[in-house]
Each structure stands twice: as C-alpha cells, then as structure tokens.
Design an enzyme around this catalytic site. Structure first.
Site, PDB file in Angstrom:
ATOM      1  N   ASN A  82      37.530  32.009 -13.902  1.00 21.20           N
ATOM      2  CA  ASN A  82      37.209  32.540 -12.587  1.00 21.20           C
ATOM      3  C   ASN A  82      36.424  33.849 -12.573  1.00 21.20           C
ATOM      4  OD1 ASN A  82      38.690  30.430 -11.310  1.00 21.20           O
ATOM      5  ND2 ASN A  82      40.556  31.488 -11.887  1.00 21.20           N
ATOM      6  N   TYR A  83      36.449  34.611 -13.647  1.00 21.23           N
ATOM      7  CA  TYR A  83      35.856  35.945 -13.585  1.00 21.23           C
ATOM      8  C   TYR A  83      34.776  36.230 -14.623  1.00 21.23           C
ATOM      9  CZ  TYR A  83      39.534  36.879 -10.288  1.00 21.23           C
ATOM     10  OH  TYR A  83      40.343  36.825  -9.194  1.00 21.23           O
ATOM     11  N   LEU A  84      34.699  35.450 -15.686  1.00 24.22           N
ATOM     12  CA  LEU A  84      33.718  35.733 -16.735  1.00 24.22           C
ATOM     13  C   LEU A  84      32.451  34.911 -16.532  1.00 24.22           C
ATOM     14  CD1 LEU A  84      36.049  35.783 -19.852  1.00 24.22           C
ATOM     15  CD2 LEU A  84      35.153  37.717 -18.579  1.00 24.22           C
TER      16      LEU A  84
END
Length: 185
Positions: free
Chosen positions: A142-144
């Site tokens: 979700n974030y990288l």
C-alpha cells in the site's frame, strides 16, 4: 501544500525511506539470500516508520525450533563433509592419481554447497526472528512505490519472484515493465 493528503505523504515518506535503506544495506559482494535479507531489513525500517505491527504468530516458536533443528542437521552434514574432504585429500597425497583428485574436487564442491545451504538457513532464521512483530506486507502493498523494488531487483540480479508473489507481480506489472535498474524515486 495544496492537495497533500496523509496517504500521499505516507507513500512518499515510505518510498524515500525504502530507497535510502536499500542503498545503505545492500552490499555488492553478498549472495542472493543475504541481499533479500537486506531488502527485508529496508522494508522493516519502512514498516516501523509506518507503525505496521502485528502479534507474533501462534506457531512462531515451533517454526523457529524446526528451523533451528534444520540448521543443526546442516551443521552436522557440513562437519561430515569436511571429514570426508580431509580423508580424500590424504588419499590423494598417497595415491596421486586422477581418480582421487576428482574425488577431492567433488568433496570440495559438496562442502561449498553445504556451506551455502547453511548460510541460507541462518539468514532465513535471522529474517524470521527480526520480522516476528512487524507486518511487512502492509507497506509493501500500500505505501511503497513498486518501481523502487523492481529497479533494485534488476540492479542486483534478484529474481522478482523472491520479493513479490504471483498476485503482487500481476498488480505491479506496470512497474515491472516500466522500471529499469537506474530508476530513482
């Protein structure tokens, strides 16, 4: 900044941290399992930054005991292989023929293979222990920015399958096709 959401900020912060950690932690002379451990450590730094925690799995202790028994068995195999190599070398000193030299070479290869297998198991144990309370998957999905991971894999010759499972490879196909080894976030 206009339009800056918490999600955008978190994604930027996580991605830039991953890129910096990968540069710091990856050594060119490491083998593939050690490089994967470096990747997981960089990913762990991001998960800690994003506060992605989990409870240790109920089966954690049992799986660590199983892994430790595999390591112990591999150490015994390695000790036996060293003994075999020493006796083969002694035989080669006495006989000095091509057949015994071949045996010595095959024993050397066996020792080398067992050392690599032992190192791989030890790296696996270290990784499991370090990750028992950190949820690496949340930040990875979700974030990288996946282009950072793809570029790192291409740069160091790591098969992408070692980092992303089939579903993740399908989700990030755009990044796999787009990023080259020189990609910078």
């Amino acid at each position: 900044m206009e339009g800056l959401t918490a999600k955008v900020f978190r994604t930027y912060n996580a991605s830039i941290t991953l890129q910096q950690q990968l540069k710091e932690l990856t050594a060119p002379d490491e083998n593939i399992p050690a490089k994967i451990l470096s990747y997981n450590r960089a990913s762990r730094a991001v998960a800690i930054l994003c506060n992605h925690q989990r409870a240790p799995p109920k089966t954690f202790e049992k799986s660590m005991m199983n892994l430790q028994s595999k390591i112990d068995a591999k150490k015994e195999q390695l000790a036996d292989a060293w003994r075999d190599l020493k006796s083969a070398k002694a035989d080669a000193e006495v006989m000095k023929d091509a057949k015994t030299k071949k045996v010595v070479e095959s024993k050397k290869k066996a020792v080398q293979r067992l050392e690599e297998q032992l190192l791989k198991l030890e790296v696996q144990a270290t990784g499991r222990e370090e990750n028992k309370q950190i949820a690496l998957g949340t930040s990875k999905l979700n974030y990288l920015d996946p282009r950072i991971t793809v570029a790192w894999c291409k740069k160091w010759g790591i098969p992408i399958e070692k980092i992303y499972n089939k579903t993740q490879r399908e989700k990030f196909a755009w990044a796999i096709n787009m990023a080259d080894e020189d990609y910078e976030f």
